[in-house]
Design an enzyme around this catalytic site. Structure first.
Site, PDB file in Angstrom:
ATOM      1  CB  SER A  26      -6.541  19.996  27.192  1.00  0.00           C
ATOM      2  OG  SER A  26      -7.483  20.577  28.083  1.00  0.00           O
ATOM      3  N   GLY A  27      -9.204  18.077  25.464  1.00  0.00           N
ATOM      4  CA  GLY A  27      -9.982  16.843  25.585  1.00  0.00           C
ATOM      5  C   GLY A  27      -9.238  15.728  24.860  1.00  0.00           C
ATOM      6  NE  ARG A 285     -26.278   8.059  23.004  1.00  0.00           N
ATOM      7  CZ  ARG A 285     -25.114   8.469  23.455  1.00  0.00           C
ATOM      8  NH1 ARG A 285     -24.522   9.504  22.900  1.00  0.00           N
ATOM      9  NH2 ARG A 285     -24.543   7.868  24.455  1.00  0.00           N
TER      10      ARG A 285
HETATM   11  C1  LIG Z   1     -21.157  12.825  30.537  1.00  0.00           C
HETATM   12  C2  LIG Z   1     -20.674  12.398  29.183  1.00  0.00           C
HETATM   13  C3  LIG Z   1     -20.555  11.040  28.896  1.00  0.00           C
HETATM   14  C4  LIG Z   1     -20.080  10.638  27.642  1.00  0.00           C
HETATM   15  N1  LIG Z   1     -19.904   9.306  27.381  1.00  0.00           N
HETATM   16  C5  LIG Z   1     -19.348   8.920  26.208  1.00  0.00           C
HETATM   17  C6  LIG Z   1     -18.999   7.557  25.973  1.00  0.00           C
HETATM   18  O1  LIG Z   1     -19.186   6.698  26.831  1.00  0.00           O
HETATM   19  N2  LIG Z   1     -18.424   7.245  24.788  1.00  0.00           N
HETATM   20  C7  LIG Z   1     -18.165   8.167  23.805  1.00  0.00           C
HETATM   21  O2  LIG Z   1     -17.632   7.825  22.755  1.00  0.00           O
HETATM   22  N3  LIG Z   1     -18.484   9.475  24.013  1.00  0.00           N
HETATM   23  C8  LIG Z   1     -19.043   9.864  25.182  1.00  0.00           C
HETATM   24  N4  LIG Z   1     -19.332  11.186  25.403  1.00  0.00           N
HETATM   25  C9  LIG Z   1     -19.011  12.154  24.349  1.00  0.00           C
HETATM   26  C10 LIG Z   1     -17.520  12.397  24.322  1.00  0.00           C
HETATM   27  O3  LIG Z   1     -16.962  12.240  25.599  1.00  0.00           O
HETATM   28  C11 LIG Z   1     -17.195  13.811  23.833  1.00  0.00           C
HETATM   29  O4  LIG Z   1     -17.969  14.145  22.740  1.00  0.00           O
HETATM   30  C12 LIG Z   1     -15.761  13.859  23.392  1.00  0.00           C
HETATM   31  O5  LIG Z   1     -14.947  13.342  24.397  1.00  0.00           O
HETATM   32  C13 LIG Z   1     -15.380  15.282  23.048  1.00  0.00           C
HETATM   33  O6  LIG Z   1     -13.989  15.351  22.997  1.00  0.00           O
HETATM   34  P1  LIG Z   1     -13.313  16.657  22.430  1.00  0.00           P
HETATM   35  O7  LIG Z   1     -11.848  16.464  22.583  1.00  0.00           O
HETATM   36  O8  LIG Z   1     -13.826  16.945  21.072  1.00  0.00           O
HETATM   37  O9  LIG Z   1     -13.874  17.826  23.376  1.00  0.00           O
HETATM   38  P2  LIG Z   1     -13.787  18.020  24.977  1.00  0.00           P
HETATM   39  O10 LIG Z   1     -13.411  16.780  25.669  1.00  0.00           O
HETATM   40  O11 LIG Z   1     -15.060  18.668  25.350  1.00  0.00           O
HETATM   41  O12 LIG Z   1     -12.586  19.051  25.121  1.00  0.00           O
HETATM   42  C14 LIG Z   1     -12.693  20.370  24.613  1.00  0.00           C
HETATM   43  C15 LIG Z   1     -11.529  21.164  25.158  1.00  0.00           C
HETATM   44  O13 LIG Z   1     -11.504  22.456  24.545  1.00  0.00           O
HETATM   45  C16 LIG Z   1     -11.323  23.455  25.563  1.00  0.00           C
HETATM   46  N5  LIG Z   1     -11.872  24.710  25.063  1.00  0.00           N
HETATM   47  C17 LIG Z   1     -13.160  25.067  24.882  1.00  0.00           C
HETATM   48  N6  LIG Z   1     -13.231  26.327  24.424  1.00  0.00           N
HETATM   49  C18 LIG Z   1     -11.960  26.792  24.327  1.00  0.00           C
HETATM   50  C19 LIG Z   1     -11.378  28.042  23.947  1.00  0.00           C
HETATM   51  N7  LIG Z   1     -12.115  29.104  23.598  1.00  0.00           N
HETATM   52  N8  LIG Z   1     -10.022  28.163  23.953  1.00  0.00           N
HETATM   53  C20 LIG Z   1      -9.223  27.120  24.370  1.00  0.00           C
HETATM   54  N9  LIG Z   1      -9.732  25.922  24.742  1.00  0.00           N
HETATM   55  C21 LIG Z   1     -11.089  25.761  24.719  1.00  0.00           C
HETATM   56  C22 LIG Z   1     -12.046  22.867  26.764  1.00  0.00           C
HETATM   57  O14 LIG Z   1     -11.637  23.469  27.960  1.00  0.00           O
HETATM   58  C23 LIG Z   1     -11.612  21.405  26.657  1.00  0.00           C
HETATM   59  O15 LIG Z   1     -10.334  21.194  27.209  1.00  0.00           O
HETATM   60  C24 LIG Z   1     -19.784  11.604  26.647  1.00  0.00           C
HETATM   61  C25 LIG Z   1     -19.931  12.967  26.944  1.00  0.00           C
HETATM   62  C26 LIG Z   1     -20.357  13.364  28.193  1.00  0.00           C
HETATM   63  C27 LIG Z   1     -20.500  14.822  28.471  1.00  0.00           C
END
Ligand SMILES: Cc1cc2nc3c(=O)[nH]c(=O)nc-3n(C[C@H](O)[C@H](O)[C@H](O)COP(=O)(O)OP(=O)(O)OC[C@H]3O[C@@H](n4cnc5c(N)ncnc54)[C@H](O)[C@@H]3O)c2cc1C
Length: 413
Positions: A26-27, A285
């Site tokens: 849910s990211g 980076r």
């Molecule tokens: C502090 C910080 C600052 C950042 N700043 C920026 C920025 O300014 N600009 C930019 O572009 N990027 C930035 N990033 C990077 C970016 O935010 C992330 O890489 C990106 O948002 C990841 O999104 P996602 O949906 O792939 O994963 P996430 O947002 O990490 O979501 C993953 C989801 O999967 C769920 N999950 C994990 N394992 C399981 C499982 N086994 N079963 C069910 N659910 C599970 C988690 O609970 C979560 O809900 C930043 C990252 C961080 C940590």
């Protein structure tokens, strides 16, 4: 049949339920996929390990890239991505990322995201590795604003929410895929025509193994990648983990905090113990992190009051106006610990931040397993071995939206 717990929406879901599209995570990427597939008219469920709000995406402060500047274009954006990746990114994925960026921003606006504006247009900043000003922001809460708008949109639709469902297994069936989840009530199995893996990276777990600091949310543990690999999915560049050049090193309350790259976009520079600039503070980076590691190794670093290696980030060069608009969180947190970044430099050191590689995908974000899609940090190729800042939230939106539509089509086939 056992009833299993679900969301506040109180839509009953039963164990052994089935959906057309099942999104894991849910990211920003999972939410974008959920919204897009629900809008494509299929039955969709979004399962996530803990609460819907728990993710890395919401922590993103810096911003999101898209070519809106008059001197900019998707092609120049793509060139910057390829150069920053040292030509290791997959050009077909990069073309999708940068050409769909402006429409992805407009889609987010339709869902309610209000990007910061100035002089009649978007307020654009130049981030590390970029040749143009291209970073859009929502103050310093870009990730929070994007995830909230996507979550609100998903919750307004007909999709089911499955919080506290941790994926533990995946196997193919005659009609698609069966996913197994650990829930508070035990293991639950759910069938789906198509699966979207959007479970993020593994830097929290990796930092624990290395005994280092990480910027990541504790749910960033990487088991979903391992589950997909066990089911036969291929990966690329999985060993390429990214250090954020500017981890907070002192005060203790800011250790592991990712000082937004927008500090450097708005004028902050890196200085060694002698007060000298030792690198291009707006370089890619990996280059900036490496320069800091080397400066410290040469004995030109400084030590934090608790004895950690660091260099200076001279934030005194940021104007009070830029800081107020783009760095309000940092301006609140540091003074709370007795340091005013606008009148004194701050300690910084690279910190484990992002999984560059991941599951191999095609332009529709399908993995090498038919009917299993992947988007966001769990997928590899779009950034090659070195991601540019601001392109991850973009990847989540562009590929999340794409994957939602593609998975819906696949489930209907
Ligand atoms: C502090 C910080 C600052 C950042 N700043 C920026 C920025 O300014 N600009 C930019 O572009 N990027 C930035 N990033 C990077 C970016 O935010 C992330 O890489 C990106 O948002 C990841 O999104 P996602 O949906 O792939 O994963 P996430 O947002 O990490 O979501 C993953 C989801 O999967 C769920 N999950 C994990 N394992 C399981 C499982 N086994 N079963 C069910 N659910 C599970 C988690 O609970 C979560 O809900 C930043 C990252 C961080 C940590």
């Amino acid at each position: 049949m056992t009833e299993i717990s679900i969301c506040a929406k109180l839509r009953p879901v039963r164990a052994d339920a089935s959906f057309d599209v099942l999104v894991i995570g849910s990211g920003a990427s999972g939410l974008a996929a959920g919204v897009a597939s629900e809008r494509a008219g299929v039955r969709v469920a979004l399962a996530t390990k803990t609460s819907l709000q728990a993710c890395n995406s919401a922590k993103a402060q810096g911003g999101i890239q898209a070519a809106f500047g008059e001197d900019d274009s998707p092609e120049i954006h793509a060139e910057d991505v390829m150069r920053s990746s040292h030509d290791t990114a997959e050009p077909r994925l990069v073309e999708v990322l940068t050409s769909e960026a402006p429409s992805a921003i407009h889609w987010l606006e339709e869902l309610g995201v209000e990007f910061t504006r100035s002089n009649g247009g978007y307020r654009l900043a130049r981030c590390g590795g970029a040749s143009r000003k291209r970073l859009l922001q929502v103050g310093d809460r870009t990730g929070h604003a994007i995830t909230r708008a996507l979550r609100d949109s998903f919750e307004a639709g007909s999709g089911a929410e499955l919080p506290h469902h941790a994926l533990v297994g995946l196997e193919s069936t005659t009609i698609g895929w069966k996913a197994s989840f650990q829930t508070k009530e035990g293991v639950v199995e759910i069938d789906a025509g198509a699966i979207v893996l959007a479970a993020g990276g593994r830097c929290y777990a990796e930092a624990e193994v290395r005994g280092e600091l990480s910027t990541n949310h504790p749910n960033a543990t990487g088991e979903v990648t391992r589950i997909a690999v066990a089911a036969g999915a291929r990966t690329r560049d999985l060993d390429a983990l990214q250090y954020h050049p500017n981890g907070g090193a002192w005060p203790a309350t800011m250790q592991g905090y990712s000082i937004p790259e927008t500090t450097r976009a708005y004028g902050a520079v890196l200085l060694n113990a002698d007060g000298q600039e030792f690198t291009d503070s707006l370089g890619p980076r990996d280059a900036v992190s490496q320069a800091i590691f080397e400066e410290v190794e040469k004995g030109k670093g400084v030590l934090t009051p608790d004895g950690r290696p660091a260099v200076w980030l001279d934030t005194t060069r940021i104007s009070a106006e830029d800081a107020e608009i783009s760095l309000p969180y940092m301006l609140r947190r540091y003074p709370g610990a007795g340091i005013d970044p606008l009148t004194e430099p701050i300690y910084t050191y690279p910190v484990l931040h992002y999984q560059n590689g991941g599951l191999t995908i095609d332009e529709h974000a399908q993995t090498t397993l038919e009917g299993v899609f992947a988007c966001g940090e769990i997928a590899g190729g779009t950034h090659g071995r070195n991601r540019m800042m601001g392109n991850s939230l973009l990847e989540c939106t562009v590929f999340g939206r794409r994957v939602g539509r593609a998975a819906a089509e696949r489930a209907r086939a």
